[in-house]
Design a protein around this motif. Structure first.
Motif, PDB file in Angstrom:
ATOM      1  N   TRP A  88       0.969  -1.091  -0.052  1.00  0.00           N
ATOM      2  CA  TRP A  88       0.072  -0.014  -0.020  1.00  0.00           C
ATOM      3  C   TRP A  88       0.928   1.206  -0.051  1.00  0.00           C
ATOM      4  CZ3 TRP A  88      -5.207  -0.289  -0.279  1.00  0.00           C
ATOM      5  CH2 TRP A  88      -6.100   0.922  -0.418  1.00  0.00           C
ATOM      6  N   ALA A  89       0.327   2.211  -0.891  1.00  0.00           N
ATOM      7  CA  ALA A  89       1.222   3.540  -0.681  1.00  0.00           C
ATOM      8  C   ALA A  89       0.201   4.700  -0.623  1.00  0.00           C
ATOM      9  CB  ALA A  89       1.862   3.694  -2.282  1.00  0.00           C
ATOM     10  N   GLU A  90       0.865   5.835  -0.597  1.00  0.00           N
ATOM     11  CA  GLU A  90       0.346   7.071  -0.349  1.00  0.00           C
ATOM     12  C   GLU A  90      -0.629   7.353  -1.500  1.00  0.00           C
ATOM     13  OE1 GLU A  90      -0.856   9.914   1.849  1.00  0.00           O
ATOM     14  OE2 GLU A  90       1.054   9.091   2.435  1.00  0.00           O
ATOM     15  N   GLU A  91      -0.463   6.891  -2.654  1.00  0.00           N
ATOM     16  CA  GLU A  91      -1.266   7.155  -3.859  1.00  0.00           C
ATOM     17  C   GLU A  91      -2.503   6.189  -4.005  1.00  0.00           C
ATOM     18  OE1 GLU A  91       2.190   4.976  -5.325  1.00  0.00           O
ATOM     19  OE2 GLU A  91       1.959   7.039  -4.125  1.00  0.00           O
ATOM     20  N   ASP A  92      -2.447   5.390  -2.920  1.00  0.00           N
ATOM     21  CA  ASP A  92      -3.858   4.481  -3.247  1.00  0.00           C
ATOM     22  C   ASP A  92      -5.060   4.597  -2.236  1.00  0.00           C
ATOM     23  OD1 ASP A  92      -2.221   2.608  -4.519  1.00  0.00           O
ATOM     24  OD2 ASP A  92      -1.368   1.844  -2.933  1.00  0.00           O
ATOM     25  N   LEU A  93      -5.137   5.986  -1.896  1.00  0.00           N
ATOM     26  CA  LEU A  93      -6.401   6.389  -1.085  1.00  0.00           C
ATOM     27  C   LEU A  93      -7.573   6.220  -1.860  1.00  0.00           C
ATOM     28  CD1 LEU A  93      -7.663   7.762   1.510  1.00  0.00           C
ATOM     29  CD2 LEU A  93      -6.787  10.012   0.467  1.00  0.00           C
ATOM     30  N   TRP A  94      -7.557   6.545  -3.178  1.00  0.00           N
ATOM     31  CA  TRP A  94      -8.546   6.540  -4.071  1.00  0.00           C
ATOM     32  C   TRP A  94      -9.299   5.081  -4.006  1.00  0.00           C
ATOM     33  CZ3 TRP A  94      -9.084   2.686  -7.717  1.00  0.00           C
ATOM     34  CH2 TRP A  94      -7.995   2.045  -8.043  1.00  0.00           C
ATOM     35  N   LEU A  95      -8.341   3.986  -3.832  1.00  0.00           N
ATOM     36  CA  LEU A  95      -8.894   2.639  -3.736  1.00  0.00           C
ATOM     37  C   LEU A  95      -9.746   2.342  -2.473  1.00  0.00           C
ATOM     38  CD1 LEU A  95      -9.310  -0.121  -4.658  1.00  0.00           C
ATOM     39  CD2 LEU A  95      -6.798  -0.662  -3.666  1.00  0.00           C
ATOM     40  N   LEU A  96      -9.114   2.913  -1.297  1.00  0.00           N
ATOM     41  CA  LEU A  96      -9.754   2.882  -0.046  1.00  0.00           C
ATOM     42  C   LEU A  96     -11.265   3.595  -0.084  1.00  0.00           C
ATOM     43  CD1 LEU A  96      -9.502   1.805   2.718  1.00  0.00           C
ATOM     44  CD2 LEU A  96      -8.333   3.894   3.452  1.00  0.00           C
ATOM     45  N   ARG A  97     -11.116   4.671  -0.814  1.00  0.00           N
ATOM     46  CA  ARG A  97     -12.478   5.593  -1.132  1.00  0.00           C
ATOM     47  C   ARG A  97     -13.567   4.729  -1.914  1.00  0.00           C
ATOM     48  NH1 ARG A  97      -9.457  10.954  -1.708  1.00  0.00           N
ATOM     49  NH2 ARG A  97      -9.889  11.900   0.471  1.00  0.00           N
ATOM     50  N   ARG A  98     -13.003   3.917  -2.774  1.00  0.00           N
ATOM     51  CA  ARG A  98     -13.756   3.215  -3.743  1.00  0.00           C
ATOM     52  C   ARG A  98     -14.506   2.041  -2.956  1.00  0.00           C
ATOM     53  NH1 ARG A  98     -13.484   1.325  -9.013  1.00  0.00           N
ATOM     54  NH2 ARG A  98     -15.465   0.519  -8.773  1.00  0.00           N
ATOM     55  N   LEU A  99     -13.742   1.328  -1.821  1.00  0.00           N
ATOM     56  CA  LEU A  99     -14.334   0.104  -1.307  1.00  0.00           C
ATOM     57  C   LEU A  99     -14.683   0.531  -0.302  1.00  0.00           C
ATOM     58  CD1 LEU A  99     -10.728  -1.807  -1.421  1.00  0.00           C
ATOM     59  CD2 LEU A  99     -12.841  -2.482  -2.399  1.00  0.00           C
ATOM     60  N   ASN A 100     -15.247   1.805   0.125  1.00  0.00           N
ATOM     61  CA  ASN A 100     -15.770   2.206   1.087  1.00  0.00           C
ATOM     62  C   ASN A 100     -17.359   2.545   0.960  1.00  0.00           C
ATOM     63  OD1 ASN A 100     -15.960   3.300   4.100  1.00  0.00           O
ATOM     64  ND2 ASN A 100     -16.139   5.465   3.402  1.00  0.00           N
ATOM     65  N   SER A 101     -17.862   2.055  -0.198  1.00  0.00           N
ATOM     66  CA  SER A 101     -19.356   2.365  -0.690  1.00  0.00           C
ATOM     67  C   SER A 101     -20.371   1.524   0.342  1.00  0.00           C
ATOM     68  CB  SER A 101     -19.375   1.735  -1.951  1.00  0.00           C
ATOM     69  OG  SER A 101     -19.044   0.160  -2.026  1.00  0.00           O
ATOM     70  N   PRO A 102     -21.531   1.861   0.242  1.00  0.00           N
ATOM     71  CA  PRO A 102     -22.218   1.208   0.867  1.00  0.00           C
ATOM     72  C   PRO A 102     -22.472  -0.269   0.660  1.00  0.00           C
ATOM     73  CG  PRO A 102     -23.167   3.091   0.239  1.00  0.00           C
ATOM     74  CD  PRO A 102     -22.096   2.958  -0.289  1.00  0.00           C
ATOM     75  N   GLU A 103     -22.246  -0.568  -0.464  1.00  0.00           N
ATOM     76  CA  GLU A 103     -22.488  -2.181  -1.111  1.00  0.00           C
ATOM     77  C   GLU A 103     -21.360  -2.974  -0.293  1.00  0.00           C
ATOM     78  OE1 GLU A 103     -24.768   0.637  -3.242  1.00  0.00           O
ATOM     79  OE2 GLU A 103     -22.310   0.506  -3.112  1.00  0.00           O
ATOM     80  N   ASP A 134     -12.835  11.156   7.809  1.00  0.00           N
ATOM     81  CA  ASP A 134     -11.960  11.417   8.764  1.00  0.00           C
ATOM     82  C   ASP A 134     -11.268   9.836   9.334  1.00  0.00           C
ATOM     83  OD1 ASP A 134     -11.906  13.986   8.835  1.00  0.00           O
ATOM     84  OD2 ASP A 134     -13.156  14.220  10.720  1.00  0.00           O
ATOM     85  N   ARG A 135     -12.109   9.230   9.256  1.00  0.00           N
ATOM     86  CA  ARG A 135     -11.838   7.691   9.696  1.00  0.00           C
ATOM     87  C   ARG A 135     -11.296   7.059   8.635  1.00  0.00           C
ATOM     88  NH1 ARG A 135     -14.014   4.866  14.275  1.00  0.00           N
ATOM     89  NH2 ARG A 135     -15.305   5.853  15.431  1.00  0.00           N
ATOM     90  N   LEU A 136     -11.585   7.266   7.292  1.00  0.00           N
ATOM     91  CA  LEU A 136     -11.101   6.615   6.302  1.00  0.00           C
ATOM     92  C   LEU A 136      -9.317   7.376   6.009  1.00  0.00           C
ATOM     93  CD1 LEU A 136     -12.417   4.992   4.100  1.00  0.00           C
ATOM     94  CD2 LEU A 136     -12.510   6.876   2.595  1.00  0.00           C
ATOM     95  N   LEU A 137      -9.448   8.727   6.218  1.00  0.00           N
ATOM     96  CA  LEU A 137      -7.935   8.929   6.234  1.00  0.00           C
ATOM     97  C   LEU A 137      -7.064   8.640   7.250  1.00  0.00           C
ATOM     98  CD1 LEU A 137      -8.718  12.948   5.480  1.00  0.00           C
ATOM     99  CD2 LEU A 137      -7.808  11.152   3.857  1.00  0.00           C
ATOM    100  N   ALA A 138      -7.615   8.209   8.363  1.00  0.00           N
ATOM    101  CA  ALA A 138      -6.740   7.650   9.495  1.00  0.00           C
ATOM    102  C   ALA A 138      -6.614   6.184   9.020  1.00  0.00           C
ATOM    103  CB  ALA A 138      -7.701   7.558  10.777  1.00  0.00           C
ATOM    104  N   ARG A 139      -7.576   5.290   8.433  1.00  0.00           N
ATOM    105  CA  ARG A 139      -7.120   3.953   8.056  1.00  0.00           C
ATOM    106  C   ARG A 139      -5.996   4.222   7.055  1.00  0.00           C
ATOM    107  NH1 ARG A 139      -9.944  -0.636   8.033  1.00  0.00           N
ATOM    108  NH2 ARG A 139     -11.653   0.090   8.949  1.00  0.00           N
ATOM    109  N   HIS A 140      -6.189   5.126   6.115  1.00  0.00           N
ATOM    110  CA  HIS A 140      -4.989   5.233   5.083  1.00  0.00           C
ATOM    111  C   HIS A 140      -3.842   5.300   5.701  1.00  0.00           C
ATOM    112  CE1 HIS A 140      -3.404   5.968   1.324  1.00  0.00           C
ATOM    113  NE2 HIS A 140      -2.963   7.565   1.705  1.00  0.00           N
ATOM    114  N   ARG A 141      -3.600   6.340   6.703  1.00  0.00           N
ATOM    115  CA  ARG A 141      -2.176   6.359   7.524  1.00  0.00           C
ATOM    116  C   ARG A 141      -1.915   5.114   7.885  1.00  0.00           C
ATOM    117  NH1 ARG A 141       0.593   8.483   5.815  1.00  0.00           N
ATOM    118  NH2 ARG A 141      -0.340   9.740   4.628  1.00  0.00           N
TER     119      ARG A 141
END
Length: 177
Positions: free
Chosen positions: A20-35, A47-54
């Motif tokens: 996992w790298a700094e530029e992978d935040l987009w993937l975490l956002r995609r995987l954070n969908s309701p489905e 905020d929780r997503l950014l903490a998880r990414h860290r």
């Protein structure tokens, strides 16, 4: 395992684990969908997503990966392992997510098999656990197909304030397949 790991599955489609790298935040956002988070209590706040990414970029123990197709390099999801205290012992826990357009191809099973090897290579703990919700048929099937043993059920609070009934699947990393 800091490098890249590949795993070939039935049908010949291979996956690669890329740290996992700094530029992978987009993937975490995609995987954070309701489905994608239906069995995990729903999407997390930004905020929780950014903490998880860290935590993914700078893990204290364990490792997170972006899962790509070995041929072509398309990103298909994520997988990782991290330390957890379970029933009084330190162990590894794993989890994964596959983007909707890549589901149903066995890629999560290949990623789970590859992360088993990564956790084995890391040493430190004998067991790798996965805790999918009892009603999450797809993730339970991944565990079964990736060689995990079902030990029973357990209740988890995740996220905080939301209780989930999960299956406890385990792999003994000291045993070779």
């Amino acid at each position: 395992m800091d490098g890249v790991s590949e795993r070939t599955g039935v049908g010949g489609e291979r996956v690669r684990l890329v740290p996992w790298a700094e530029e992978d935040l987009w993937l975490l956002r995609r995987l954070n969908s309701p489905e994608a988070t239906a069995y995990l209590g729903g999407p997390e706040s930004e905020d929780r997503l950014l903490a998880r990414h860290r935590r993914y970029v700078e893990p204290a123990a364990g490792r997170m990966y972006r899962v790509t197709l070995a041929d072509g390099g398309e990103t298909v999801g994520s997988v990782g392992y991290w330390q957890r205290t379970w029933q009084g012992a330190e162990t590894w826990e794993t989890g994964w997510g596959v983007l909707p357009e890549f589901q149903g191809r066995g890629l999560a099973v290949r990623a789970a098999l590859a992360v088993r090897e990564a956790a084995r290579a890391a040493g430190s703990h004998r067991y790798l656990h996965a805790f999918p919700g009892v009603g999450h048929a797809a993730s339970n099937a991944v565990c079964r197909k990736a060689g995990f043993t079902l030990l029973g059920q357990a209740d988890f609070e995740y996220p905080k304030g939301h209780w989930i009934r999960s299956n406890d699947w385990r792999v003994d990393l000291d045993k070779e397949d």
